[in-house]
Design a protein around this motif. Sequence first.
Motif, PDB file in Angstrom:
ATOM      1  N   SER A 131       5.130  56.685 -46.481  1.00  0.00           N
ATOM      2  CA  SER A 131       6.322  57.717 -47.384  1.00  0.00           C
ATOM      3  C   SER A 131       5.988  57.047 -48.708  1.00  0.00           C
ATOM      4  N   GLN A 132       6.062  59.314 -49.600  1.00  0.00           N
ATOM      5  CA  GLN A 132       5.659  58.930 -50.763  1.00  0.00           C
ATOM      6  C   GLN A 132       7.387  59.243 -51.248  1.00  0.00           C
ATOM      7  N   GLN A 133       8.131  58.660 -51.216  1.00  0.00           N
ATOM      8  CA  GLN A 133       9.570  59.495 -51.167  1.00  0.00           C
ATOM      9  C   GLN A 133       9.796  59.109 -52.417  1.00  0.00           C
ATOM     10  N   SER A 134      10.226  61.127 -53.150  1.00  0.00           N
ATOM     11  CA  SER A 134      10.633  61.066 -53.978  1.00  0.00           C
ATOM     12  C   SER A 134       9.308  61.716 -55.029  1.00  0.00           C
ATOM     13  N   ARG A 135       8.406  61.349 -54.922  1.00  0.00           N
ATOM     14  CA  ARG A 135       7.336  62.406 -54.685  1.00  0.00           C
ATOM     15  C   ARG A 135       7.188  63.501 -54.866  1.00  0.00           C
ATOM     16  N   PRO A 136       7.325  64.391 -55.752  1.00  0.00           N
ATOM     17  CA  PRO A 136       6.359  65.832 -55.682  1.00  0.00           C
ATOM     18  C   PRO A 136       5.447  66.628 -55.144  1.00  0.00           C
ATOM     19  N   ILE A 137       5.197  67.570 -54.340  1.00  0.00           N
ATOM     20  CA  ILE A 137       4.308  68.467 -53.739  1.00  0.00           C
ATOM     21  C   ILE A 137       3.447  69.149 -53.902  1.00  0.00           C
ATOM     22  N   ALA A 138       2.241  69.045 -54.172  1.00  0.00           N
ATOM     23  CA  ALA A 138       1.752  69.908 -55.081  1.00  0.00           C
ATOM     24  C   ALA A 138       2.132  71.368 -55.376  1.00  0.00           C
ATOM     25  N   SER A 139       1.799  71.768 -53.666  1.00  0.00           N
ATOM     26  CA  SER A 139       2.212  73.072 -52.904  1.00  0.00           C
ATOM     27  C   SER A 139       2.807  73.027 -51.314  1.00  0.00           C
ATOM     28  N   ARG A 140       2.680  74.600 -51.116  1.00  0.00           N
ATOM     29  CA  ARG A 140       3.017  74.526 -50.054  1.00  0.00           C
ATOM     30  C   ARG A 140       2.289  74.304 -49.014  1.00  0.00           C
ATOM     31  N   GLU A 141       1.443  74.449 -48.629  1.00  0.00           N
ATOM     32  CA  GLU A 141      -0.426  74.525 -48.454  1.00  0.00           C
ATOM     33  C   GLU A 141      -0.043  73.126 -48.028  1.00  0.00           C
ATOM     34  N   GLU A 142       0.103  71.922 -49.584  1.00  0.00           N
ATOM     35  CA  GLU A 142       0.005  70.337 -48.889  1.00  0.00           C
ATOM     36  C   GLU A 142       1.332  69.997 -48.242  1.00  0.00           C
TER      37      GLU A 142
END
Length: 161
Positions: free
Chosen positions: A146-157
């Motif tokens: 888990s990468q908790q609290s980390r923003p996701i770069a894009s919807r595709e990701e």
Amino acid sequence: MTGCKQRSTSSRDARVGELMIIPDYAVQAPEHPSTWLQRWLDEAKASGELNHTAMALSSLDSSGAPRTRFVLCKGVNRDGLRFFTNLESDKGAELERDPRVSVAFYWSILKRQVRVEGTVCLLSDDEADQYFASRSRLSNIGAWASQQSRPIASREELEAA
């Protein structure tokens, strides 16, 4: 106090005051608060509360604004409440920067709530390792990945995950 109207003391007011009974537990608690809280957690479980150990944990972000999320209470004793978190998450960073927290439990079936305020401190490595070892393999893999609290770069990701 300037501008405040003084309340008159009538015989009716005196009678109302005489009817107020202060419960014994308000004067002196019959047991340590941790014993009381553990009993209420047990009663919440027995009542069928879905997530009886869920507690809202509030910490302070770097600007001092409150941030709240739910965590699971993993133990109660005279030292305090026990919960586990990823120290690399935003929550972990907030708790390291400012250890002041507030937690709240709410049990809708029992119509009870409890608020606790205090400071957090790290458990020993042994205690953290014991907890991690007690979890299912799938839960441990999820926690590790888990990468908790980390923003996701894009919807595709997000969709690819």
